[in-house]
Design a protein around this motif. Structure first.
Motif, PDB file in Angstrom:
ATOM      1  N   THR A   1      15.207  38.723   0.276  1.00 10.19           N
ATOM      2  CA  THR A   1      16.277  38.534   0.599  1.00 10.19           C
ATOM      3  C   THR A   1      17.212  37.965  -0.699  1.00 10.19           C
ATOM      4  OG1 THR A   1      16.070  38.024   2.843  1.00 10.19           O
ATOM      5  CG2 THR A   1      17.906  37.453   2.213  1.00 10.19           C
ATOM      6  N   LEU A   2      17.009  36.867  -1.230  1.00 12.53           N
ATOM      7  CA  LEU A   2      17.827  36.375  -2.316  1.00 12.53           C
ATOM      8  C   LEU A   2      17.474  37.250  -3.695  1.00 12.53           C
ATOM      9  CD1 LEU A   2      17.054  32.646  -1.822  1.00 12.53           C
ATOM     10  CD2 LEU A   2      18.980  33.946  -0.968  1.00 12.53           C
ATOM     11  N   TYR A   3      16.387  37.796  -3.977  1.00 16.54           N
ATOM     12  CA  TYR A   3      16.250  38.467  -5.179  1.00 16.54           C
ATOM     13  C   TYR A   3      15.526  40.071  -4.685  1.00 16.54           C
ATOM     14  CZ  TYR A   3      16.731  33.709  -6.718  1.00 16.54           C
ATOM     15  OH  TYR A   3      16.959  32.504  -7.116  1.00 16.54           O
ATOM     16  N   PRO A   4      16.411  40.775  -4.216  1.00 24.28           N
ATOM     17  CA  PRO A   4      16.117  42.151  -3.806  1.00 24.28           C
ATOM     18  C   PRO A   4      15.138  43.151  -4.708  1.00 24.28           C
ATOM     19  CG  PRO A   4      18.162  42.080  -3.658  1.00 24.28           C
ATOM     20  CD  PRO A   4      17.976  40.785  -3.950  1.00 24.28           C
ATOM     21  N   GLN A   5      15.638  42.781  -6.191  1.00 26.45           N
ATOM     22  CA  GLN A   5      15.352  43.754  -7.274  1.00 26.45           C
ATOM     23  C   GLN A   5      13.939  43.703  -7.616  1.00 26.45           C
ATOM     24  OE1 GLN A   5      17.264  46.425  -7.827  1.00 26.45           O
ATOM     25  NE2 GLN A   5      18.955  45.527  -6.459  1.00 26.45           N
ATOM     26  N   GLN A   6      13.036  43.700  -6.913  1.00 25.01           N
ATOM     27  CA  GLN A   6      11.580  43.550  -7.183  1.00 25.01           C
ATOM     28  C   GLN A   6      10.910  44.696  -7.022  1.00 25.01           C
ATOM     29  OE1 GLN A   6      10.506  40.241  -7.424  1.00 25.01           O
ATOM     30  NE2 GLN A   6      12.153  39.256  -6.799  1.00 25.01           N
ATOM     31  N   ARG A   7       9.842  44.715  -7.893  1.00 21.15           N
ATOM     32  CA  ARG A   7       9.068  45.794  -8.484  1.00 21.15           C
ATOM     33  C   ARG A   7       8.348  46.608  -7.179  1.00 21.15           C
ATOM     34  NH1 ARG A   7       6.845  43.243 -13.794  1.00 21.15           N
ATOM     35  NH2 ARG A   7       8.286  41.364 -12.850  1.00 21.15           N
ATOM     36  N   PRO A   8       7.985  47.761  -7.120  1.00 19.29           N
ATOM     37  CA  PRO A   8       7.276  48.294  -5.847  1.00 19.29           C
ATOM     38  C   PRO A   8       6.087  47.585  -5.567  1.00 19.29           C
ATOM     39  CG  PRO A   8       7.830  49.981  -7.616  1.00 19.29           C
ATOM     40  CD  PRO A   8       7.891  48.860  -8.354  1.00 19.29           C
ATOM     41  N   GLY A   9       5.745  47.647  -4.110  1.00 20.14           N
ATOM     42  CA  GLY A   9       4.637  47.041  -3.709  1.00 20.14           C
ATOM     43  C   GLY A   9       4.422  46.833  -2.113  1.00 20.14           C
ATOM     44  N   ARG A  10       3.422  46.210  -1.543  1.00 21.03           N
ATOM     45  CA  ARG A  10       3.540  45.948   0.040  1.00 21.03           C
ATOM     46  C   ARG A  10       3.418  44.707   0.176  1.00 21.03           C
ATOM     47  NH1 ARG A  10       0.421  51.592   0.095  1.00 21.03           N
ATOM     48  NH2 ARG A  10       1.973  53.076   0.714  1.00 21.03           N
ATOM     49  N   VAL A  11       3.603  44.244   1.390  1.00 19.97           N
ATOM     50  CA  VAL A  11       3.503  42.961   1.951  1.00 19.97           C
ATOM     51  C   VAL A  11       2.526  42.940   3.174  1.00 19.97           C
ATOM     52  CG1 VAL A  11       5.042  41.014   2.518  1.00 19.97           C
ATOM     53  CG2 VAL A  11       6.006  42.556   1.050  1.00 19.97           C
ATOM     54  N   VAL A  12       1.854  41.768   2.981  1.00 21.57           N
ATOM     55  CA  VAL A  12       1.041  41.506   4.166  1.00 21.57           C
ATOM     56  C   VAL A  12       1.129  40.074   4.591  1.00 21.57           C
ATOM     57  CG1 VAL A  12      -1.413  41.488   5.219  1.00 21.57           C
ATOM     58  CG2 VAL A  12      -0.917  43.421   3.577  1.00 21.57           C
ATOM     59  N   ALA A  13       1.478  39.526   5.892  1.00 21.25           N
ATOM     60  CA  ALA A  13       1.790  38.309   6.378  1.00 21.25           C
ATOM     61  C   ALA A  13       0.553  38.073   7.100  1.00 21.25           C
ATOM     62  CB  ALA A  13       2.832  38.362   6.984  1.00 21.25           C
ATOM     63  N   LEU A  14       0.019  36.849   7.190  1.00 16.70           N
ATOM     64  CA  LEU A  14      -1.179  36.423   7.924  1.00 16.70           C
ATOM     65  C   LEU A  14      -0.556  35.269   8.755  1.00 16.70           C
ATOM     66  CD1 LEU A  14      -3.743  36.124   5.008  1.00 16.70           C
ATOM     67  CD2 LEU A  14      -3.109  38.158   6.310  1.00 16.70           C
ATOM     68  N   GLY A  15      -0.401  35.617  10.088  1.00 15.52           N
ATOM     69  CA  GLY A  15      -0.167  34.660  10.995  1.00 15.52           C
ATOM     70  C   GLY A  15       1.245  34.037  10.803  1.00 15.52           C
ATOM     71  N   SER A  16       2.163  34.800   9.939  1.00 17.59           N
ATOM     72  CA  SER A  16       3.529  34.084   9.855  1.00 17.59           C
ATOM     73  C   SER A  16       4.381  34.073  10.961  1.00 17.59           C
ATOM     74  CB  SER A  16       4.278  34.997   8.659  1.00 17.59           C
ATOM     75  OG  SER A  16       3.356  34.857   7.415  1.00 17.59           O
ATOM     76  N   PRO A  17       5.178  33.191  11.565  1.00 18.78           N
ATOM     77  CA  PRO A  17       5.959  33.240  12.712  1.00 18.78           C
ATOM     78  C   PRO A  17       7.301  33.581  12.404  1.00 18.78           C
ATOM     79  CG  PRO A  17       5.811  30.998  11.858  1.00 18.78           C
ATOM     80  CD  PRO A  17       4.900  31.873  10.965  1.00 18.78           C
ATOM     81  N   PHE A  18       7.518  34.869  12.108  1.00 22.54           N
ATOM     82  CA  PHE A  18       8.842  35.575  11.947  1.00 22.54           C
ATOM     83  C   PHE A  18       9.838  35.207  13.059  1.00 22.54           C
ATOM     84  CE2 PHE A  18       5.953  38.236   9.165  1.00 22.54           C
ATOM     85  CZ  PHE A  18       6.767  38.095   7.776  1.00 22.54           C
ATOM     86  N   ASN A  19       9.446  35.179  14.079  1.00 21.44           N
ATOM     87  CA  ASN A  19      10.214  34.885  15.369  1.00 21.44           C
ATOM     88  C   ASN A  19      10.390  33.497  15.599  1.00 21.44           C
ATOM     89  OD1 ASN A  19      11.370  37.385  16.343  1.00 21.44           O
ATOM     90  ND2 ASN A  19       9.350  37.963  16.913  1.00 21.44           N
TER      91      ASN A  19
END
Length: 222
Positions: free
Chosen positions: A94-112
């Motif tokens: 969100t703060l630094y959107p210009q990141q290199r290509p890749g994917r993200v895996v979250a383990l048990g992260s409470p996004f809600n």
């Protein structure tokens, strides 16, 4: 900030895809060392990013993380975040959107938002235990829709063992700290359940296989 790069002698002249691993609240980078080692065996360059979850705000943490990333020689950078670590990855993008290509895996992260964190936040002692991790409400409120180019996969545990049950009643399914419904985020690409508890997610062999599949294909199972 201290970064722990696992086995730099592994690297070849052609830099492999890089995975940055972020630990959760009250933990250190070494907590994810076994997971990093298992992923490294699969041909990835793994880096455990150590940050101060209580002393620094999320924005301070991701600012240091972004500075570290800028100094990396890597064409592809994936992220694996455990619990708060997954929320920090979203904050980074969100703060630094210009990141290199890749994917993200979250383990048990409470996004809600975490009901356990909300209950702790309601009391002075609980706010002390949470430290500056709650300064930007990452653990308290629901986060925005995932709208980044990096695909997000979320792994949630369903073995209800953890201190969360001592703080508040957690309707199942949950991993002892985070409810499955708290891990679901609009815009995520895939979601799966594994039979382990919250703190056991980084040590599960099933989780390792799910991470590898998602990083390679963008989904957990066919």
């Amino acid at each position: 900030m201290i970064t722990d790069t696992a086995n730099p002698s592994f690297f070849t002249t052609k830099t492999p895809e890089t995975i940055i691993l972020l630990h959760g609240l009250w933990m250190k980078g070494g907590y994810l060392y076994l997971l990093a080692k298992r992923l490294r065996v699969q041909g990835y360059r793994t880096i455990c990013f150590n940050y101060r979850s209580l002393q620094d705000t999320p924005s301070e943490t991701v600012t240091c993380l972004n500075q570290f990333i800028m100094g990396l020689e890597a064409e592809v950078i994936h992220f694996v975040g455990h619990s708060l670590g997954g929320l920090l990855v979203q904050h980074l993008l969100t703060l630094y959107p210009q990141q290199r290509p890749g994917r993200v895996v979250a383990l048990g992260s409470p996004f809600n938002g975490s009901i356990v964190a909300q209950r702790l936040y309601a009391h002075p002692l609980g706010r002390y235990l949470l430290g500056k991790s709650i300064k930007e409400d990452l653990l308290i409120k629901s986060l925005p829709t995932w709208e980044f180019t990096q695909a997000l996969g979320v792994i949630a545990g369903i073995r209800g063992l953890g201190i969360g049950r001592l703080i508040v009643h957690l309707p199942p399914p949950h991993d002892g700290i985070v409810r499955v419904t708290e891990t679901k985020l609009s815009g995520m690409h895939d979601h799966c359940l594994v039979n382990t508890h919250h703190n056991g997610l980084p040590f599960s062999s099933t989780v390792v296989q799910r991470i590898i599949t998602f990083l390679r294909h963008g989904y957990f199972t066919r």
